[in-house]
Design a protein around this motif. Structure first.
Motif, mmCIF file in Angstrom:
data_model
loop_
_atom_site.group_PDB
_atom_site.id
_atom_site.type_symbol
_atom_site.label_atom_id
_atom_site.label_comp_id
_atom_site.label_asym_id
_atom_site.label_seq_id
_atom_site.Cartn_x
_atom_site.Cartn_y
_atom_site.Cartn_z
ATOM 1 N N GLN A 1 0.830 -1.207 0.000
ATOM 2 C CA GLN A 1 0.000 0.000 0.000
ATOM 3 C C GLN A 1 0.866 1.258 0.000
ATOM 4 O O GLN A 1 0.336 2.373 -0.089
ATOM 5 C CB GLN A 1 -0.920 0.006 1.232
ATOM 6 N N ILE A 2 2.178 1.065 0.093
ATOM 7 C CA ILE A 2 3.098 2.198 0.147
ATOM 8 C C ILE A 2 3.864 2.268 -1.173
ATOM 9 O O ILE A 2 4.642 1.373 -1.486
ATOM 10 C CB ILE A 2 4.107 2.037 1.305
ATOM 11 N N PRO A 3 3.662 3.292 -1.971
ATOM 12 C CA PRO A 3 4.436 3.411 -3.220
ATOM 13 C C PRO A 3 5.925 3.439 -2.904
ATOM 14 O O PRO A 3 6.365 4.180 -2.012
ATOM 15 C CB PRO A 3 3.964 4.744 -3.804
ATOM 16 N N ARG A 4 6.707 2.630 -3.651
ATOM 17 C CA ARG A 4 8.134 2.559 -3.337
ATOM 18 C C ARG A 4 9.006 2.364 -4.586
ATOM 19 O O ARG A 4 9.885 1.494 -4.603
ATOM 20 C CB ARG A 4 8.407 1.464 -2.302
ATOM 21 N N ARG B 1 8.623 7.241 2.036
ATOM 22 C CA ARG B 1 7.463 6.775 2.805
ATOM 23 C C ARG B 1 7.671 5.370 3.357
ATOM 24 O O ARG B 1 7.256 5.067 4.481
ATOM 25 C CB ARG B 1 6.203 6.843 1.939
ATOM 26 N N VAL B 2 8.325 4.501 2.581
ATOM 27 C CA VAL B 2 8.555 3.160 3.109
ATOM 28 C C VAL B 2 9.645 3.200 4.183
ATOM 29 O O VAL B 2 9.607 2.437 5.151
ATOM 30 C CB VAL B 2 8.880 2.155 1.979
ATOM 31 N N ALA B 3 10.607 4.121 4.054
ATOM 32 C CA ALA B 3 11.597 4.291 5.122
ATOM 33 C C ALA B 3 10.910 4.777 6.401
ATOM 34 O O ALA B 3 11.244 4.340 7.511
ATOM 35 C CB ALA B 3 12.689 5.265 4.686
ATOM 36 N N ASN C 1 18.251 7.260 3.067
ATOM 37 C CA ASN C 1 17.043 6.602 3.576
ATOM 38 C C ASN C 1 17.217 5.104 3.799
ATOM 39 O O ASN C 1 16.230 4.388 3.955
ATOM 40 C CB ASN C 1 15.832 6.856 2.675
ATOM 41 N N CYS C 2 18.469 4.618 3.786
ATOM 42 C CA CYS C 2 18.700 3.242 4.225
ATOM 43 C C CYS C 2 18.418 3.159 5.727
ATOM 44 O O CYS C 2 18.706 4.094 6.481
ATOM 45 C CB CYS C 2 20.141 2.822 3.956
#
Length: 476
Positions: free
Chosen positions: A16-19, A26-28, A48-49
């Motif tokens: 559900q999270i565009p990545r 956003r996924v980070a 963002n790692c």
């Protein structure tokens, strides 16, 4: 033993999270919030790692820490808006698929396993570092920029493998280059002209490493062929060309707009549809049966690309290898060196072309990349190296890999192959950054990654989950 129910729940949340690559903020955020909810320490760098740490199961504090490695980005194919479109997954005949888009199992399912391990305190494990990188699919800039102190562990279980019955012990190096052929748009030609939209669609596409030796039709090849056929007979003007979906994918479609003088040239262009489709059936009927060409009239465009720029593009594509360059003499049925033209796009003042060169021999990869850049330079282009990842090869006799193999044997009743694969993993960067690091790459069966046909076999997720938990127990 914990089940995979939570793995699937987390995977659904991730989807559900565009990545897409380069847009992992956003996924980070999700990963950091996941750690905060579990009260686990984490670090997030400028790329963002994210690495999340978890102490060893009580009584196992003396064991060497283990790193679970994944990447958070995915190749977004078939999405109208990769920055907002969720993925609609469904199950059919034992496989999970997505409706009209890539699934994101590469590498979302491995990441979901790692997070499920963090969440479940009943799992026995040594101290853990769940390491999740960014931009693995389009340059590996996340892994390349890692600081020397970001990780403590020196044994890595990489969950980014797509071959269920193998332990990946090596990976090809890769160089991603962006090439640009500059131009100034010209006014549309005077006189009577007809405009045509040439479209190639229906190709299987696929991963430009894993699938490069399967004889598939990159849309780049028939695009070049039809433009060459028309140019050899009549003057025409190219207004735009858009080919391919991602730098790391075999191009499955192309859209080209041209204009030709009214009269005989129009009849010739229309006749090319039947001719090129017959050629596609003859050359790719077994490997790409759904690749087709359509040629239709379209509205006039505002400008055209100069003829010399079009000619430069054609020369560059003709002289740039497409597909397998050399098979390995030491690894049976393994591609040693390849090159893929991933995307061609028309920008305001230049044509953009991406190439992805892979090889197990770093020197060969470097030379081929240089040759390609030199070709573009010859015709007035510029080239930029976006990523150059070194090849990686583990000692297959190491105790760590033998433990991995033994766990498969004891848990599943069979011993996996140990193979080096013609895709790129971040392992080369980790070996550079963290001397002495050891890595075993495992994962469930993922078919057709980087395409709308991407799917994952559910039973293999269950099996790899069991192997992972038993490995962690033995390493503790």
């Amino acid at each position: 033993m914990p089940t995979t129910e939570r793995v699937f729940q987390i995977f659904k949340e991730l989807n559900q999270i565009p990545r897409p690559s380069h847009h992992e903020e956003r996924v980070a955020d999700y990963l950091c919030q996941f750690a905060e909810r579990l009260h686990l320490p984490y670090k997030r760098d400028k790329e963002n790692c994210v690495v999340i740490s978890k102490p060893a199961t009580p009584g196992h504090e003396g064991a060497e820490p283990i790193v679970l490695l994944n990447h958070m980005d995915m190749v977004c194919v078939g999405m109208k808006d990769p920055l907002s479109d969720p993925i609609e997954a469904y199950v059919e005949n034992g496989w999970m698929k997505a409706r009209g888009t890539s699934l994101g199992a590469d590498n979302g399912i491995g990441l979901s396993m790692a997070l499920a391990v963090l969440e479940d305190d009943s799992i026995v494990h040594p101290a853990l570092e769940v390491m999740t990188t960014t931009n693995e699919e389009d340059g590996m800039s996340g892994a390349a920029a890692l600081s020397k102190d970001f990780l403590k562990g020196r044994k890595v279980i990489n969950l980014d493998s797509e071959d269920y019955d193998t332990i990946t012990t090596g990976a090809a190096g890769a160089t991603l280059q962006f090439h640009r052929l500059p131009f100034k748009p010209e006014p549309i030609p005077a006189g009577k002209h007809r405009w045509y939209h040439i479209r190639f669609e229906g190709g299987l596409g696929g991963h430009s490493g894993v699938d490069i030796n399967k004889g598939r039709c990159s849309a780049v090849i028939p695009s070049w062929a039809i433009l060459a056929a028309i140019y050899n007979e009549y003057d025409f003007h190219l207004a735009s060309i858009e080919c391919g979906e991602a730098n790391a994918s075999i191009a499955s479609h192309a859209d080209i707009i041209i204009c030709v003088p009214s009269g005989e040239a129009c009849e010739f262009v229309k006749a090319q549809q039947e001719s090129i489709n017959q050629w596609l059936r003859e050359e790719y009927g077994q490997t790409d049966p759904n690749m087709t060409c359509t040629i239709e009239k379209c509205d006039p465009q505002d400008s055209v690309i100069p003829t010399e720029t079009f000619e430069a593009l054609m020369h560059c594509l003709e002289q740039t290898p497409q597909g397998v360059v050399k098979m390995s003499e030491t690894m049976e049925d393994t591609v040693e060196t390849s090159n893929n033209v991933g995307r061609i796009t028309t920008e305001t003042d230049h044509l953009f072309i991406s190439t992805h060169t892979r090889s197990f021999i770093d020197a060969d990869m470097t030379q081929l990349s240089k040759d390609i850049a030199d070709t573009f330079a010859t015709y007035g282009g510029t080239s930029e190296t976006i990523m150059s990842a070194p090849a990686w090869q583990e000692d297959q006799q190491s105790p760590f890999l033998q433990l991995t193999s033994d766990t498969f044997q004891d848990v599943l009743g069979w011993r996996p192959r140990m193979v080096a694969m013609h895709f790129v993993l971040e392992a080369g960067f980790f070996v550079q950054h963290y001397p002495g690091i050891l890595m075993a790459s495992i994962g469930p069966r993922i078919v057709e990654p980087h395409s709308t046909s991407e799917r994952i076999e559910l039973s293999t997720i269950e099996d790899i989950w069991k192997v992972l938990l038993e490995m962690l127990k033995r390493l503790a």
